[in-house]
Design an enzyme around this catalytic site. Structure first.
Site, PDB file in Angstrom:
ATOM      1  CD  GLN A 169      -2.276   6.092   9.832  1.00 51.13           C
ATOM      2  OE1 GLN A 169      -2.390   5.988  11.111  1.00 51.13           O
ATOM      3  NE2 GLN A 169      -2.595   5.380   8.920  1.00 51.13           N
ATOM      4  N   GLY A 170       2.601   6.276   8.771  1.00 52.89           N
ATOM      5  CA  GLY A 170       4.193   6.742   7.836  1.00 52.89           C
ATOM      6  C   GLY A 170       5.101   5.807   8.755  1.00 52.89           C
ATOM      7  CG  ASP A 171       5.290   4.104  12.313  1.00 55.02           C
ATOM      8  OD1 ASP A 171       6.581   4.455  12.118  1.00 55.02           O
ATOM      9  OD2 ASP A 171       4.664   4.138  13.468  1.00 55.02           O
ATOM     10  CB  SER A 172       2.267   1.980   6.303  1.00 55.17           C
ATOM     11  OG  SER A 172       1.100   1.813   7.005  1.00 55.17           O
ATOM     12  CG  ASP A 207       0.279  -4.154   2.860  1.00 58.37           C
ATOM     13  OD1 ASP A 207       0.711  -3.704   1.846  1.00 58.37           O
ATOM     14  OD2 ASP A 207      -0.193  -3.413   3.868  1.00 58.37           O
ATOM     15  CG  HIS A 262      -0.416   0.774   2.122  1.00 58.10           C
ATOM     16  ND1 HIS A 262      -0.195  -0.108   3.689  1.00 58.10           N
ATOM     17  CD2 HIS A 262      -0.143   1.671   3.032  1.00 58.10           C
ATOM     18  CE1 HIS A 262      -0.285   0.426   4.834  1.00 58.10           C
ATOM     19  NE2 HIS A 262      -0.042   1.464   4.444  1.00 58.10           N
TER      20      HIS A 262
END
Ligand code: ARG
Length: 254
Positions: A200-203, A110, A65
């Protein structure tokens, strides 16, 4: 898929007064602390606002993603070798090619690979868990993402520890967790208390632990969660052991 990187989660009221979360010492990933230089040398920051881990000296493993599609792609810059993203000694390398997991949009998975323009020398890689044996116990998650839900991206790498959550417990939290793919995803967090999580942003960044020989191995890829660090909303990670063979095969071809 639930709470993707660019979606704004619904507002939450503060969790009801409960026992303080196990390691909520202020800020973090959420509920963690700063990593020291060299502690997790294979951590990568990707220019589109995701994390990653160095898989080979020329390939970064991240989340599907976090990328658009399989194909030639020179738009991404990987920053390696630093905890401080503004450190002038950082290694910065452009991408040449992206491989996006073909099963991400259907049965789950993912993960994605980013090929770098040249090999990076002297930066350790993070080996993958190739069997399910290490899908238990306590994990570490790290990244430059938000330290609170709807917070800000961080300049310095942060880390936190989160315990394994079994699929049945994870799925039974309801809501978005009803859609959990038990073979493709692994959950972690403090289910009852919340307080510690990726955000958010650690993905794309790794979830990792020590193996029996005391070496770090990657067991997950930060994928999603309902909000961040909420009670009854554990972090969901790509189950690396399920895809380790596919990842290795794809890496050989790109
Ligand atoms: N999808 C998010 C990202 O792109 C990661 C969210 C992880 N959330 C969580 N609560 N563990 O950065």
């Amino acid at each position: 898929m639930a709470t993707p990187r660019h979606a704004s989660p619904p507002p939450v009221s503060p969790p009801p007064a409960a026992a303080p979360p196990p390691s909520a010492n202020g800020t973090a990933v959420v509920g963690g602390s700063r990593a020291s230089q060299g502690e997790f040398p294979w951590m990568v920051r990707i220019s589109d606002g995701c994390g990653g881990a160095l898989y080979t000296e020329q390939i970064v493993l991240t989340a599907a993603h976090c990328v658009d599609r399989t194909g030639k792609d020179t738009s991404i810059t990987a920053t390696l070798g630093v905890v401080d993203l503004q450190d002038s000694s950082a290694t910065k390398v452009r991408s040449t090619y992206v491989y996006r997991s073909p099963t991400h949009d259907t049965t789950g998975g993912d993960w994605a690979l980013i090929k770098l323009a040249h090999p990076v020398r002297g930066i350790p890689t993070l080996p993958l868990a190739t069997a399910a044996d290490y899908n238990e116990g306590k994990f570490t998650v790290a990244g430059w993402g938000d330290t609170v839900e709807d917070g800000n991206q961080q300049r310095y790498l942060r880390k936190a520890e989160v315990p394994f959550v079994d699929d049945q417990t994870c799925r039974s939290q309801g809501g978005e967790y009803d859609g959990l793919h038990p073979d493709a995803e692994i959950c972690a967090g403090y289910v009852d208390e919340g307080g510690v999580d990726a955000c958010q942003g650690d993905s794309g960044g790794p979830l990792f632990r020590r193996d029996d020989a005391d070496r770090w191995i990657q067991v997950g890829i930060t994928s999603w969660g309902t909000g961040c660090a909420r009670p009854h909303a554990p972090g969901v990670y790509t189950e690396v052991s399920t895809f380790a063979a596919d990842i290795a095969a794809a890496a050989k071809k790109i």
